[in-house]
Design an enzyme around this catalytic site. Sequence first.
Site, short mmCIF file in Angstrom:
data_model
loop_
_atom_site.label_atom_id
_atom_site.label_comp_id
_atom_site.label_asym_id
_atom_site.label_seq_id
_atom_site.Cartn_x
_atom_site.Cartn_y
_atom_site.Cartn_z
N CYS A 123 -0.01 3.19 40.63
CA CYS A 123 -1.04 2.36 39.99
C CYS A 123 -0.60 0.90 39.87
O CYS A 123 -1.44 0.03 39.73
CB CYS A 123 -1.41 2.92 38.63
SG CYS A 123 0.02 3.15 37.54
N HIS A 137 -6.49 6.34 31.50
CA HIS A 137 -6.78 5.15 32.32
C HIS A 137 -7.83 5.54 33.38
O HIS A 137 -7.53 5.60 34.56
CB HIS A 137 -5.48 4.66 32.97
CG HIS A 137 -5.52 3.26 33.49
ND1 HIS A 137 -6.62 2.43 33.37
CD2 HIS A 137 -4.57 2.52 34.15
CE1 HIS A 137 -6.34 1.25 33.93
NE2 HIS A 137 -5.12 1.29 34.41
N ASP A 139 4.41 6.32 38.76
CA ASP A 139 4.09 5.30 37.75
C ASP A 139 5.39 4.98 37.02
O ASP A 139 6.37 5.73 37.14
CB ASP A 139 3.01 5.82 36.78
CG ASP A 139 2.57 4.79 35.75
OD1 ASP A 139 2.84 3.59 35.92
OD2 ASP A 139 1.95 5.19 34.74
N ARG A 186 -9.54 -1.13 42.63
CA ARG A 186 -9.87 -1.23 41.22
C ARG A 186 -11.18 -1.99 41.05
O ARG A 186 -12.08 -1.58 40.32
CB ARG A 186 -8.75 -1.94 40.44
CG ARG A 186 -7.47 -1.12 40.27
CD ARG A 186 -7.68 0.07 39.36
NE ARG A 186 -8.18 -0.33 38.06
CZ ARG A 186 -7.44 -0.82 37.06
NH1 ARG A 186 -6.13 -0.94 37.21
NH2 ARG A 186 -7.99 -1.16 35.91
N GLN A 229 -8.58 3.45 36.66
CA GLN A 229 -7.51 3.55 37.66
C GLN A 229 -7.71 4.77 38.54
O GLN A 229 -7.65 4.68 39.77
CB GLN A 229 -6.15 3.65 36.94
CG GLN A 229 -4.98 3.80 37.89
CD GLN A 229 -4.72 2.54 38.69
OE1 GLN A 229 -4.55 1.48 38.14
NE2 GLN A 229 -4.71 2.65 40.02
N ARG A 231 -8.75 -2.82 26.69
CA ARG A 231 -7.43 -2.22 26.94
C ARG A 231 -6.69 -2.22 25.61
O ARG A 231 -6.35 -3.29 25.08
CB ARG A 231 -6.65 -3.02 27.99
CG ARG A 231 -5.17 -2.70 27.96
CD ARG A 231 -4.43 -3.23 29.15
NE ARG A 231 -4.78 -2.47 30.34
CZ ARG A 231 -4.10 -2.53 31.48
NH1 ARG A 231 -3.06 -3.32 31.61
NH2 ARG A 231 -4.47 -1.80 32.51
#
Length: 309
Positions: free
Chosen positions: A267, A135, A227, A295, A138, A108
């Site tokens: 998310c 991402h 988000d 996830r 996700q 990440r």
Amino acid sequence: KAKAEPKDFLHISDFDKATILKILDHAKEVKALLKSGERTFLPFRGKTMAMIFAKPSMRTRVSFETGFFLLGGHALYLGPDDIQMGKREETRDVARVLSGYNDIIMARLFAHQDILDLAKYATIPVINGLTDYNHPCQIMADVLTIIEHIGQLEGIKVVYVGDGNNIVHSWLLMASVIPFHFVCACPKGFEPDGKTVEKARQAGISKIEITNDPKEAVRGADVVYSDVWASMGQKEEAANRRQVFKGFQVDENLMKLAGPKAYFMHCLPAERGVEVTDGVIEAPNSIVFPQAENRMHAQNAIMLHMLGL
Ligand code: CP
Ligand code: NVA
């Protein structure tokens, strides 16, 4: 025709539709196995994963670490102060050193170029656990959740309301692989990357709309998705963004405009009362917690695929 299989999981669009659907199918199978309490499926036995985090995380860290352990492997958490990639040591050196100890890397990072460099110099698979650009894990989990609740992604209408950020880029790249209707409603000046929008449109399979009108956008949505307005690395812009993004909060009225079949997704982490109201997150049609749980299942299947297991 099948694309050449990449070594790394960096962008959904690096894979063809059959592969993405195969990974999601496998995710469902392994999820059912783990949910049944079965603990003898240990494909990662004897394997180790290095997890590099330049940013904070709950879901990504816990889901990768737990998932890898449940399937027999050992995961190492390397936080922002540990490796200090690019500062204490060059990315290409980190890549080759970790390749000597581990079977797989999850990272990440801030700059997307850093994960491209990491993947280029690593001799083992690199999984993208979020960059400033995208991402992918996700959105794989999101699609798994949509398949479980609606039956399929194909042909449905997903309306994202908020900042044209990394989450939106992964939705756009998904739309270049699987045909559905994707709408991003964002304030002027906060649209997603133009090249990525172009790429999704050029694939010619999905309907892609970028608009500044959330009320119009959500009509007939199967999924309304939100988000944070200020992503990691943008927190000093948060106050200004709260002004600019007024009118883009997903509240009960917006969900009413969407219609009765609309699910709410996010998310997470969410700032309740900012981009979404408490009531919308807690409503019966909110599927944010099954989404978060997925996830782990989506990523288990991604790692199995990347390791050829
Ligand atoms: N959704 C997500 O990636 O959460 P974390 O930042 O907690 O990992
Ligand atoms: N857009 C958010 C997603 C967090 C999972 C961020 O980058 O901070």
